[in-house]
Design an enzyme around this catalytic site. Sequence first.
Site, mmCIF file in Angstrom:
data_model
loop_
_atom_site.group_PDB
_atom_site.id
_atom_site.type_symbol
_atom_site.label_atom_id
_atom_site.label_comp_id
_atom_site.label_asym_id
_atom_site.label_seq_id
_atom_site.Cartn_x
_atom_site.Cartn_y
_atom_site.Cartn_z
ATOM 1 N N GLU A 97 0.829 -1.210 0.000
ATOM 2 C CA GLU A 97 0.000 0.000 0.000
ATOM 3 C C GLU A 97 0.863 1.261 0.000
ATOM 4 O OE1 GLU A 97 -3.486 0.329 2.109
ATOM 5 O OE2 GLU A 97 -4.188 -1.653 1.504
ATOM 6 N N ARG A 134 -4.077 8.106 3.941
ATOM 7 C CA ARG A 134 -3.689 7.018 4.848
ATOM 8 C C ARG A 134 -3.934 7.295 6.324
ATOM 9 N NH1 ARG A 134 -3.905 3.021 1.235
ATOM 10 N NH2 ARG A 134 -2.520 3.409 -0.544
ATOM 11 N N ARG A 185 2.169 2.359 -3.412
ATOM 12 C CA ARG A 185 1.203 2.931 -4.352
ATOM 13 C C ARG A 185 1.366 4.445 -4.458
ATOM 14 N NH1 ARG A 185 -3.913 -0.690 -2.258
ATOM 15 N NH2 ARG A 185 -3.319 -2.613 -3.330
#
Length: 218
Positions: free
Chosen positions: A81, A183, A84
């Site tokens: 993640e 996030r 990305r």
Amino acid sequence: MESASSPAYNLSFSIKLLHYTPLNVCVGGVRTCWDSFDKASNKADLELIDRVGNKFKHKSVLEHLSYSFEIKGISRACLIELTRHRMASYSVKSTRYTLKELRQQDSFLPIDSVNFERASKWVVFTQDNETNNAIIHSLEKLRELLVNGKANDVAKYALPEAYRTNLYFTINARSLQNFFELRTDKRALFEIRKLALAIYSNLPHSHKYLFKGSVKFD
């Protein structure tokens, strides 16, 4: 016999700020655009970065600021993640060259409190016992493959997503704002949310004001 319960998820990663760009570099970039160096002062300069980069959305000026971190112990699921966010640089611990470390370990079975503790050095656990049991079985299967002579390049395809890794991570302020916006949200993966908040905590105090509008603390 398998344990009926397991530890809560063990997000025991560490993070260290290695290097960052001084704010005056960004100030110089902004003031060059308007040739306004005669108006410089510490307070005015700080307000200028925030006004131009955040309020006026000329975010290219924020790309002059970058931050380098050493991150140890996140899962490979979290790493996927993290990567990305493409406007960043990553140097990640190689499984191709380092899996031999697991070959030297004793079995992680049966699943009990002792082996859970031992396994926590290698993998990140969740809050779900059934998933944690599956993680340990996957870790043990990987260990067995290595003990039985499988090459790292082959065995690494059996790596559980929970397997821990270390990396160096460098990102500019513009990209870091986007990272925080996505996030630190409650909908983000629990591990990367904790990582994002830890990254914010490790920023230089004098830089944090640039990111407060991007970080979701609740």
